[in-house]
Design a protein around this motif. Structure first.
Motif, PDB file in Angstrom:
ATOM      1  N   PRO A   1       0.814  -1.232   0.000  1.00 33.62           N
ATOM      2  CA  PRO A   1       0.000   0.000   0.000  1.00 33.62           C
ATOM      3  C   PRO A   1       0.841   1.273   0.000  1.00 33.62           C
ATOM      4  CG  PRO A   1      -0.892  -1.581   1.570  1.00 33.62           C
ATOM      5  CD  PRO A   1       0.438  -2.116   1.099  1.00 33.62           C
ATOM      6  N   TRP A   2       1.994   1.242   0.667  1.00 32.41           N
ATOM      7  CA  TRP A   2       2.895   2.392   0.651  1.00 32.41           C
ATOM      8  C   TRP A   2       3.465   2.607  -0.743  1.00 32.41           C
ATOM      9  CZ3 TRP A   2       3.322   6.072   4.157  1.00 32.41           C
ATOM     10  CH2 TRP A   2       2.901   5.802   5.466  1.00 32.41           C
ATOM     11  N   LEU A   3       3.832   1.524  -1.418  1.00 31.67           N
ATOM     12  CA  LEU A   3       4.386   1.638  -2.764  1.00 31.67           C
ATOM     13  C   LEU A   3       3.350   2.206  -3.732  1.00 31.67           C
ATOM     14  CD1 LEU A   3       6.380  -1.716  -3.002  1.00 31.67           C
ATOM     15  CD2 LEU A   3       7.256   0.563  -2.457  1.00 31.67           C
ATOM     16  N   MET A   4       2.126   1.721  -3.640  1.00 29.51           N
ATOM     17  CA  MET A   4       1.065   2.238  -4.516  1.00 29.51           C
ATOM     18  C   MET A   4       0.808   3.717  -4.231  1.00 29.51           C
ATOM     19  SD  MET A   4      -1.637  -0.945  -4.851  1.00 29.51           S
ATOM     20  CE  MET A   4      -1.995  -0.982  -3.101  1.00 29.51           C
ATOM     21  N   LEU A   5       0.792   4.078  -2.957  1.00 30.97           N
ATOM     22  CA  LEU A   5       0.571   5.476  -2.594  1.00 30.97           C
ATOM     23  C   LEU A   5       1.723   6.347  -3.077  1.00 30.97           C
ATOM     24  CD1 LEU A   5      -1.136   7.617  -1.207  1.00 30.97           C
ATOM     25  CD2 LEU A   5       0.029   7.030   0.936  1.00 30.97           C
ATOM     26  N   GLY A   6       2.944   5.866  -2.942  1.00 29.92           N
ATOM     27  CA  GLY A   6       4.099   6.613  -3.435  1.00 29.92           C
ATOM     28  C   GLY A   6       3.993   6.870  -4.925  1.00 29.92           C
ATOM     29  N   GLN A   7       3.561   5.858  -5.672  1.00 30.47           N
ATOM     30  CA  GLN A   7       3.382   6.012  -7.116  1.00 30.47           C
ATOM     31  C   GLN A   7       2.309   7.054  -7.409  1.00 30.47           C
ATOM     32  OE1 GLN A   7       5.356   4.210  -9.319  1.00 30.47           O
ATOM     33  NE2 GLN A   7       4.546   5.624 -10.831  1.00 30.47           N
ATOM     34  N   GLU A   8       1.190   6.984  -6.715  1.00 33.46           N
ATOM     35  CA  GLU A   8       0.096   7.945  -6.922  1.00 33.46           C
ATOM     36  C   GLU A   8       0.548   9.374  -6.621  1.00 33.46           C
ATOM     37  OE1 GLU A   8      -3.316   6.799  -4.596  1.00 33.46           O
ATOM     38  OE2 GLU A   8      -3.194   4.738  -5.338  1.00 33.46           O
ATOM     39  N   ILE A   9       1.211   9.555  -5.502  1.00 35.88           N
ATOM     40  CA  ILE A   9       1.669  10.892  -5.118  1.00 35.88           C
ATOM     41  C   ILE A   9       2.714  11.395  -6.109  1.00 35.88           C
ATOM     42  CG2 ILE A   9       2.954  12.200  -3.375  1.00 35.88           C
ATOM     43  CD1 ILE A   9       1.443  10.530  -1.261  1.00 35.88           C
ATOM     44  N   GLY A  10       3.631  10.523  -6.515  1.00 37.06           N
ATOM     45  CA  GLY A  10       4.634  10.903  -7.500  1.00 37.06           C
ATOM     46  C   GLY A  10       3.993  11.403  -8.788  1.00 37.06           C
ATOM     47  N   GLU A  11       2.992  10.688  -9.265  1.00 36.89           N
ATOM     48  CA  GLU A  11       2.303  11.110 -10.489  1.00 36.89           C
ATOM     49  C   GLU A  11       1.625  12.466 -10.286  1.00 36.89           C
ATOM     50  OE1 GLU A  11      -0.304   7.895 -11.552  1.00 36.89           O
ATOM     51  OE2 GLU A  11       1.382   6.547 -11.988  1.00 36.89           O
ATOM     52  N   ARG A  12       1.001  12.643  -9.138  1.00 34.44           N
ATOM     53  CA  ARG A  12       0.282  13.893  -8.868  1.00 34.44           C
ATOM     54  C   ARG A  12       1.217  15.090  -8.772  1.00 34.44           C
ATOM     55  NH1 ARG A  12      -0.996  15.841  -4.093  1.00 34.44           N
ATOM     56  NH2 ARG A  12      -1.092  13.867  -3.018  1.00 34.44           N
ATOM     57  N   ILE A  13       2.399  14.898  -8.174  1.00 31.20           N
ATOM     58  CA  ILE A  13       3.316  16.034  -8.008  1.00 31.20           C
ATOM     59  C   ILE A  13       4.357  16.110  -9.129  1.00 31.20           C
ATOM     60  CG2 ILE A  13       2.961  16.123  -5.508  1.00 31.20           C
ATOM     61  CD1 ILE A  13       5.706  14.836  -5.115  1.00 31.20           C
ATOM     62  N   GLY A  14       4.251  15.200 -10.091  1.00 34.21           N
ATOM     63  CA  GLY A  14       5.134  15.254 -11.246  1.00 34.21           C
ATOM     64  C   GLY A  14       6.548  14.770 -10.999  1.00 34.21           C
ATOM     65  N   VAL A  15       6.709  13.771 -10.152  1.00 38.56           N
ATOM     66  CA  VAL A  15       8.024  13.227  -9.832  1.00 38.56           C
ATOM     67  C   VAL A  15       8.025  11.734 -10.169  1.00 38.56           C
ATOM     68  CG1 VAL A  15       9.641  12.735  -7.957  1.00 38.56           C
ATOM     69  CG2 VAL A  15       8.389  14.891  -7.976  1.00 38.56           C
ATOM     70  N   ALA A  16       9.030  11.300 -10.913  1.00 42.29           N
ATOM     71  CA  ALA A  16       9.167   9.874 -11.203  1.00 42.29           C
ATOM     72  C   ALA A  16       9.563   9.151  -9.915  1.00 42.29           C
ATOM     73  CB  ALA A  16      10.226   9.653 -12.276  1.00 42.29           C
ATOM     74  N   VAL A  17       8.888   8.067  -9.646  1.00 43.00           N
ATOM     75  CA  VAL A  17       9.155   7.297  -8.432  1.00 43.00           C
ATOM     76  C   VAL A  17       9.829   5.987  -8.815  1.00 43.00           C
ATOM     77  CG1 VAL A  17       8.124   6.142  -6.439  1.00 43.00           C
ATOM     78  CG2 VAL A  17       7.185   8.328  -7.227  1.00 43.00           C
ATOM     79  N   ASP A  18      11.025   5.785  -8.292  1.00 51.07           N
ATOM     80  CA  ASP A  18      11.736   4.526  -8.448  1.00 51.07           C
ATOM     81  C   ASP A  18      11.246   3.622  -7.312  1.00 51.07           C
ATOM     82  OD1 ASP A  18      13.765   2.524  -7.757  1.00 51.07           O
ATOM     83  OD2 ASP A  18      15.004   3.518  -9.274  1.00 51.07           O
ATOM     84  N   MET A  19      10.556   2.558  -7.667  1.00 51.08           N
ATOM     85  CA  MET A  19       9.937   1.695  -6.651  1.00 51.08           C
ATOM     86  C   MET A  19      10.971   1.054  -5.729  1.00 51.08           C
ATOM     87  SD  MET A  19       6.688   1.694  -6.457  1.00 51.08           S
ATOM     88  CE  MET A  19       6.516   3.386  -6.840  1.00 51.08           C
ATOM     89  N   ASP A  20      12.140   0.734  -6.250  1.00 52.50           N
ATOM     90  CA  ASP A  20      13.185   0.169  -5.396  1.00 52.50           C
ATOM     91  C   ASP A  20      13.637   1.194  -4.361  1.00 52.50           C
ATOM     92  OD1 ASP A  20      13.135  -2.290  -6.697  1.00 52.50           O
ATOM     93  OD2 ASP A  20      14.677  -1.675  -8.142  1.00 52.50           O
ATOM     94  N   GLU A  21      13.819   2.440  -4.803  1.00 53.73           N
ATOM     95  CA  GLU A  21      14.193   3.502  -3.863  1.00 53.73           C
ATOM     96  C   GLU A  21      13.090   3.736  -2.842  1.00 53.73           C
ATOM     97  OE1 GLU A  21      15.221   7.101  -5.870  1.00 53.73           O
ATOM     98  OE2 GLU A  21      17.113   6.298  -6.624  1.00 53.73           O
ATOM     99  N   PHE A  22      11.848   3.718  -3.302  1.00 55.69           N
ATOM    100  CA  PHE A  22      10.743   3.965  -2.383  1.00 55.69           C
ATOM    101  C   PHE A  22      10.646   2.852  -1.337  1.00 55.69           C
ATOM    102  CE2 PHE A  22       6.450   4.732  -0.897  1.00 55.69           C
ATOM    103  CZ  PHE A  22       6.422   6.117  -0.842  1.00 55.69           C
ATOM    104  N   ARG A  23      10.794   1.606  -1.784  1.00 56.83           N
ATOM    105  CA  ARG A  23      10.782   0.473  -0.844  1.00 56.83           C
ATOM    106  C   ARG A  23      11.923   0.619   0.169  1.00 56.83           C
ATOM    107  NH1 ARG A  23       8.479  -4.512  -1.112  1.00 56.83           N
ATOM    108  NH2 ARG A  23       7.963  -4.227  -3.299  1.00 56.83           N
TER     109      ARG A  23
END
Length: 178
Positions: free
Chosen positions: A114-136
């Motif tokens: 759920p944190w990874l999905m939320l990070g992706q959603e927030i990244g898209e909303r604020i215009g920042v590419a989210v590296d899932m490995d970094e986020f994890r």
């Protein structure tokens, strides 16, 4: 979630964050919150169901905080810093302790996605590419340092380490963009 269940869960979370959960029966918890074990069974199905509901509520509140913060803070490093500062306060430590106690009881399966999905959603909303490995990695570092805060009883040293992590992360983002 119906209102009676939500109110009962709120009372249970307050109780077990103050007094622990691991070795307490549903009867003991119910008595402490002014209910009956039958009501806990009715609303949560079992002790495991109650623990799962507590974990989801505590984690859900933290994810909601991240969403709120992301409406005001669009820099990922600053957003991470603010979430850390809010999560590592003495007032929230009982809930942090409860989270880790529940993870110990349940094995913690499914708590990172759920944190990874939320990070992706927030990244898209604020215009920042989210590296899932970094986020994890960020989720894992945060959780590890929260354990350190619980062990030390103070967030000072863990906050310094978190700041160092943010420096390294920010530098790697700059290098990746260059």
């Amino acid at each position: 979630m119906d209102e009676a269940r939500a109110q009962l869960l709120e009372r249970v979370i307050a109780e077990v964050s103050a007094n622990g959960l691991a070795d307490r029966s549903l009867r003991e918890i119910a008595a402490a919150v002014g209910s009956s074990h039958r009501m806990l069974h009715y609303h949560f199905g079992s002790r495991a169901g109650l623990v799962a509901a507590v974990v989801e509520a505590v984690e859900g509140a933290q994810r909601e905080l991240l969403v709120e913060l992301s409406r005001e803070i669009t820099d990922p490093v600053e957003l991470s810093r603010e979430l850390w500062l809010r999560t590592s306060t003495p007032e929230l430590l009982p809930f942090v302790r409860l989270f880790f106690e529940c993870v110990g009881l349940t094995g913690g399966q499914g708590l990172t996605d759920p944190w990874l999905m939320l990070g992706q959603e927030i990244g898209e909303r604020i215009g920042v590419a989210v590296d899932m490995d970094e986020f994890r990695l960020g989720v894992a570092v945060t959780r590890g340092l929260l354990i350190d805060v619980l062990a030390a009883g103070d967030a000072t040293e863990a906050t310094r380490s978190f700041e160092r992590f943010l420096e390294l992360w920010a530098a790697s983002r700059i290098d990746a963009e260059a």
